[in-house]
Design a protein around this motif. Sequence first.
Motif, PDB file in Angstrom:
ATOM      1  N   ALA A   1      13.439   8.902  80.898  1.00  0.00           N
ATOM      2  CA  ALA A   1      13.717   9.924  79.885  1.00  0.00           C
ATOM      3  C   ALA A   1      12.934  11.191  80.202  1.00  0.00           C
ATOM      4  O   ALA A   1      11.849  11.164  80.794  1.00  0.00           O
ATOM      5  N   ASP A   2      13.485  12.317  79.791  1.00  0.00           N
ATOM      6  CA  ASP A   2      12.795  13.595  79.958  1.00  0.00           C
ATOM      7  C   ASP A   2      11.898  13.894  78.769  1.00  0.00           C
ATOM      8  O   ASP A   2      10.828  14.477  78.908  1.00  0.00           O
ATOM      9  N   LEU A   3      12.331  13.476  77.582  1.00  0.00           N
ATOM     10  CA  LEU A   3      11.665  13.829  76.333  1.00  0.00           C
ATOM     11  C   LEU A   3      11.672  12.632  75.397  1.00  0.00           C
ATOM     12  O   LEU A   3      12.685  11.947  75.275  1.00  0.00           O
ATOM     13  N   VAL A   4      10.520  12.382  74.752  1.00  0.00           N
ATOM     14  CA  VAL A   4      10.418  11.368  73.705  1.00  0.00           C
ATOM     15  C   VAL A   4       9.897  12.049  72.444  1.00  0.00           C
ATOM     16  O   VAL A   4       8.894  12.775  72.490  1.00  0.00           O
ATOM     17  N   VAL A   5      10.591  11.839  71.329  1.00  0.00           N
ATOM     18  CA  VAL A   5      10.135  12.353  70.033  1.00  0.00           C
ATOM     19  C   VAL A   5      10.037  11.176  69.083  1.00  0.00           C
ATOM     20  O   VAL A   5      11.025  10.468  68.860  1.00  0.00           O
ATOM     21  N   ASN A   6       8.851  10.969  68.522  1.00  0.00           N
ATOM     22  CA  ASN A   6       8.653   9.847  67.606  1.00  0.00           C
ATOM     23  C   ASN A   6       8.430  10.365  66.189  1.00  0.00           C
ATOM     24  O   ASN A   6       7.428  11.023  65.904  1.00  0.00           O
TER      25      ASN A   6
ATOM     26  N   TRP B   1       6.019  14.003  75.367  1.00  0.00           N
ATOM     27  CA  TRP B   1       6.053  13.095  74.223  1.00  0.00           C
ATOM     28  C   TRP B   1       5.557  13.859  73.003  1.00  0.00           C
ATOM     29  O   TRP B   1       4.393  14.259  72.934  1.00  0.00           O
ATOM     30  N   LEU B   2       6.453  14.078  72.057  1.00  0.00           N
ATOM     31  CA  LEU B   2       6.122  14.704  70.786  1.00  0.00           C
ATOM     32  C   LEU B   2       6.050  13.621  69.725  1.00  0.00           C
ATOM     33  O   LEU B   2       7.021  12.888  69.518  1.00  0.00           O
ATOM     34  N   ASN B   3       4.910  13.516  69.049  1.00  0.00           N
ATOM     35  CA  ASN B   3       4.735  12.466  68.050  1.00  0.00           C
ATOM     36  C   ASN B   3       4.418  13.101  66.707  1.00  0.00           C
ATOM     37  O   ASN B   3       3.552  13.988  66.612  1.00  0.00           O
ATOM     38  N   ALA B   4       5.116  12.663  65.680  1.00  0.00           N
ATOM     39  CA  ALA B   4       4.867  13.206  64.344  1.00  0.00           C
ATOM     40  C   ALA B   4       3.429  12.933  63.921  1.00  0.00           C
ATOM     41  O   ALA B   4       2.827  11.910  64.269  1.00  0.00           O
TER      42      ALA B   4
ATOM     43  N   PHE C   1      -3.057   9.633  71.526  1.00  0.00           N
ATOM     44  CA  PHE C   1      -3.840  10.214  72.618  1.00  0.00           C
ATOM     45  C   PHE C   1      -4.691   9.195  73.372  1.00  0.00           C
ATOM     46  O   PHE C   1      -5.458   9.567  74.262  1.00  0.00           O
ATOM     47  N   ALA C   2      -4.568   7.915  73.044  1.00  0.00           N
ATOM     48  CA  ALA C   2      -5.335   6.881  73.743  1.00  0.00           C
ATOM     49  C   ALA C   2      -4.831   6.720  75.174  1.00  0.00           C
ATOM     50  O   ALA C   2      -3.657   6.960  75.476  1.00  0.00           O
ATOM     51  N   GLY C   3      -5.729   6.280  76.059  1.00  0.00           N
ATOM     52  CA  GLY C   3      -5.330   5.946  77.422  1.00  0.00           C
ATOM     53  C   GLY C   3      -5.015   7.173  78.262  1.00  0.00           C
ATOM     54  O   GLY C   3      -5.134   8.318  77.830  1.00  0.00           O
ATOM     55  N   ASP C   4      -4.619   6.913  79.486  1.00  0.00           N
ATOM     56  CA  ASP C   4      -4.352   7.960  80.470  1.00  0.00           C
ATOM     57  C   ASP C   4      -2.866   7.941  80.816  1.00  0.00           C
ATOM     58  O   ASP C   4      -2.364   6.951  81.353  1.00  0.00           O
ATOM     59  N   LEU C   5      -2.183   9.035  80.501  1.00  0.00           N
ATOM     60  CA  LEU C   5      -0.765   9.175  80.844  1.00  0.00           C
ATOM     61  C   LEU C   5      -0.619  10.463  81.662  1.00  0.00           C
ATOM     62  O   LEU C   5      -0.186  11.502  81.140  1.00  0.00           O
ATOM     63  N   PRO C   6      -0.969  10.437  82.933  1.00  0.00           N
ATOM     64  CA  PRO C   6      -1.040  11.679  83.717  1.00  0.00           C
ATOM     65  C   PRO C   6       0.292  12.389  83.876  1.00  0.00           C
ATOM     66  O   PRO C   6       0.322  13.602  84.095  1.00  0.00           O
ATOM     67  N   GLY C   7       1.404  11.678  83.774  1.00  0.00           N
ATOM     68  CA  GLY C   7       2.706  12.301  83.966  1.00  0.00           C
ATOM     69  C   GLY C   7       3.358  12.787  82.697  1.00  0.00           C
ATOM     70  O   GLY C   7       4.467  13.327  82.748  1.00  0.00           O
ATOM     71  N   THR C   8       2.680  12.618  81.549  1.00  0.00           N
ATOM     72  CA  THR C   8       3.310  12.905  80.260  1.00  0.00           C
ATOM     73  C   THR C   8       2.426  13.822  79.420  1.00  0.00           C
ATOM     74  O   THR C   8       1.266  13.497  79.148  1.00  0.00           O
ATOM     75  N   ARG C   9       2.976  14.954  79.038  1.00  0.00           N
ATOM     76  CA  ARG C   9       2.287  15.855  78.111  1.00  0.00           C
ATOM     77  C   ARG C   9       2.471  15.327  76.692  1.00  0.00           C
ATOM     78  O   ARG C   9       3.589  15.002  76.282  1.00  0.00           O
ATOM     79  N   ARG C  10       1.385  15.270  75.938  1.00  0.00           N
ATOM     80  CA  ARG C  10       1.420  14.702  74.591  1.00  0.00           C
ATOM     81  C   ARG C  10       1.075  15.764  73.549  1.00  0.00           C
ATOM     82  O   ARG C  10       0.080  16.481  73.706  1.00  0.00           O
TER      83      ARG C  10
ATOM     84  N   ALA D   1       9.893  23.797  75.858  1.00  0.00           N
ATOM     85  CA  ALA D   1       9.983  24.816  76.906  1.00  0.00           C
ATOM     86  C   ALA D   1       8.629  25.344  77.366  1.00  0.00           C
ATOM     87  O   ALA D   1       8.563  26.038  78.392  1.00  0.00           O
ATOM     88  N   HIS D   2       7.553  25.040  76.623  1.00  0.00           N
ATOM     89  CA  HIS D   2       6.240  25.615  76.947  1.00  0.00           C
ATOM     90  C   HIS D   2       5.289  24.515  77.409  1.00  0.00           C
ATOM     91  O   HIS D   2       4.603  23.884  76.593  1.00  0.00           O
ATOM     92  N   ASP D   3       5.208  24.347  78.706  1.00  0.00           N
ATOM     93  CA  ASP D   3       4.425  23.259  79.280  1.00  0.00           C
ATOM     94  C   ASP D   3       2.924  23.408  79.049  1.00  0.00           C
ATOM     95  O   ASP D   3       2.174  22.439  79.207  1.00  0.00           O
ATOM     96  N   GLU D   4       2.475  24.601  78.697  1.00  0.00           N
ATOM     97  CA  GLU D   4       1.043  24.824  78.519  1.00  0.00           C
ATOM     98  C   GLU D   4       0.524  24.313  77.178  1.00  0.00           C
ATOM     99  O   GLU D   4      -0.696  24.219  76.973  1.00  0.00           O
ATOM    100  N   LEU D   5       1.412  23.971  76.259  1.00  0.00           N
ATOM    101  CA  LEU D   5       0.998  23.560  74.918  1.00  0.00           C
ATOM    102  C   LEU D   5       0.844  22.049  74.866  1.00  0.00           C
ATOM    103  O   LEU D   5       1.787  21.308  75.154  1.00  0.00           O
TER     104      LEU D   5
END
Length: 322
Positions: free
Chosen positions: A54-59, A102-105, A143-152, A232-236
């Motif tokens: 998946a490209d995007l996960v929204v919880n 990964w966007l989480n509510a 935010f637990a653990g290390d997910l180097p490929g996923t912006r949270r 669209a904003h990878d820096e956030l």
Amino acid sequence: MRRRAVVAGWNGFIGHRLVADLSERGYDVVRVGRTGPDARWDDPAALARAVDGADLVVNLAGKSVGCRYTEANRDEILRSRVATTRALRASIEAAAAPPRLWLNASTATIYRYATDRPQTESDGELGTGFSVDVARSWERELFAGDLPGTRRVALRMAIVLGGPASGLLARIARLGVGGPQHDGWWFQHRRYRGIGDEPTGGPVPIHRSGGRQRFSWIHVDDVLAAIRFLDAHDELTGPVNLSAPHPSDNRTLMAELRRAVGMPVGIPTPRWLLEPALWALRNESELVLKSRWVLPETLSAAGFDFLWPDLGPAIDDAVGRR
């Protein structure tokens, strides 16, 4: 190739709108919930397949807080948020092709009762008690653990106009009791006590607010727009406040609601009258008595343009939609 988006907890008013929005933007949307339809929480293998690639996960999963905080409801409010977030994190950790974002509510209620200054991501102070502890546990799991490929990103949402919360407030205004809600003395109870591994808080907080408790809010259209912006904003990254740039207060909120529903009368409601009314409506007074003063520092600094920055037009639209 069409990108894939996973929307967990999709079967709420924000989730339905988000699924439609993502589809219009060209995503193939996979919906996760207790009964699917594409993946269920009790099927870890299906959840893992949905997330991998998946490209995007929204919880957005979690039991609604629009209820009485009984023991069973308190436990389910916490469990439903932490368990689903943990399940998604485990799937992302195991994915051969983890999602980019990964966007989480979360909730802006994580901040303290504030009448002295606004709370932002950089200098906001976290509060205490049940709702705050739920938010802390929720974000800790994200935010637990290390997910180097996923912006949270934790979506610290203020009260969302256009859904159940604004519908309840409009209903109160239509009944003629839509004056300002005044905090004050009430019987002590244990529904707001802390919860989780590190519970906080003590007695039921009482503030002599005079109806001037702050009201931070966001229109549902801006929730969707903010999700597009964050995509669209990878820096956030990290916690992001989803709240309109012009917060109000309770007196102004109720006046705007009375105007929108055409009710000229609005009886002020002291806490001793408010509590029985919300008991009958199966809700908690925290919805209107907590002073939430939150500003969208991160979004504003990044150049996000709110569709509904002012309360009056947002109320008109939200009430009209319902």
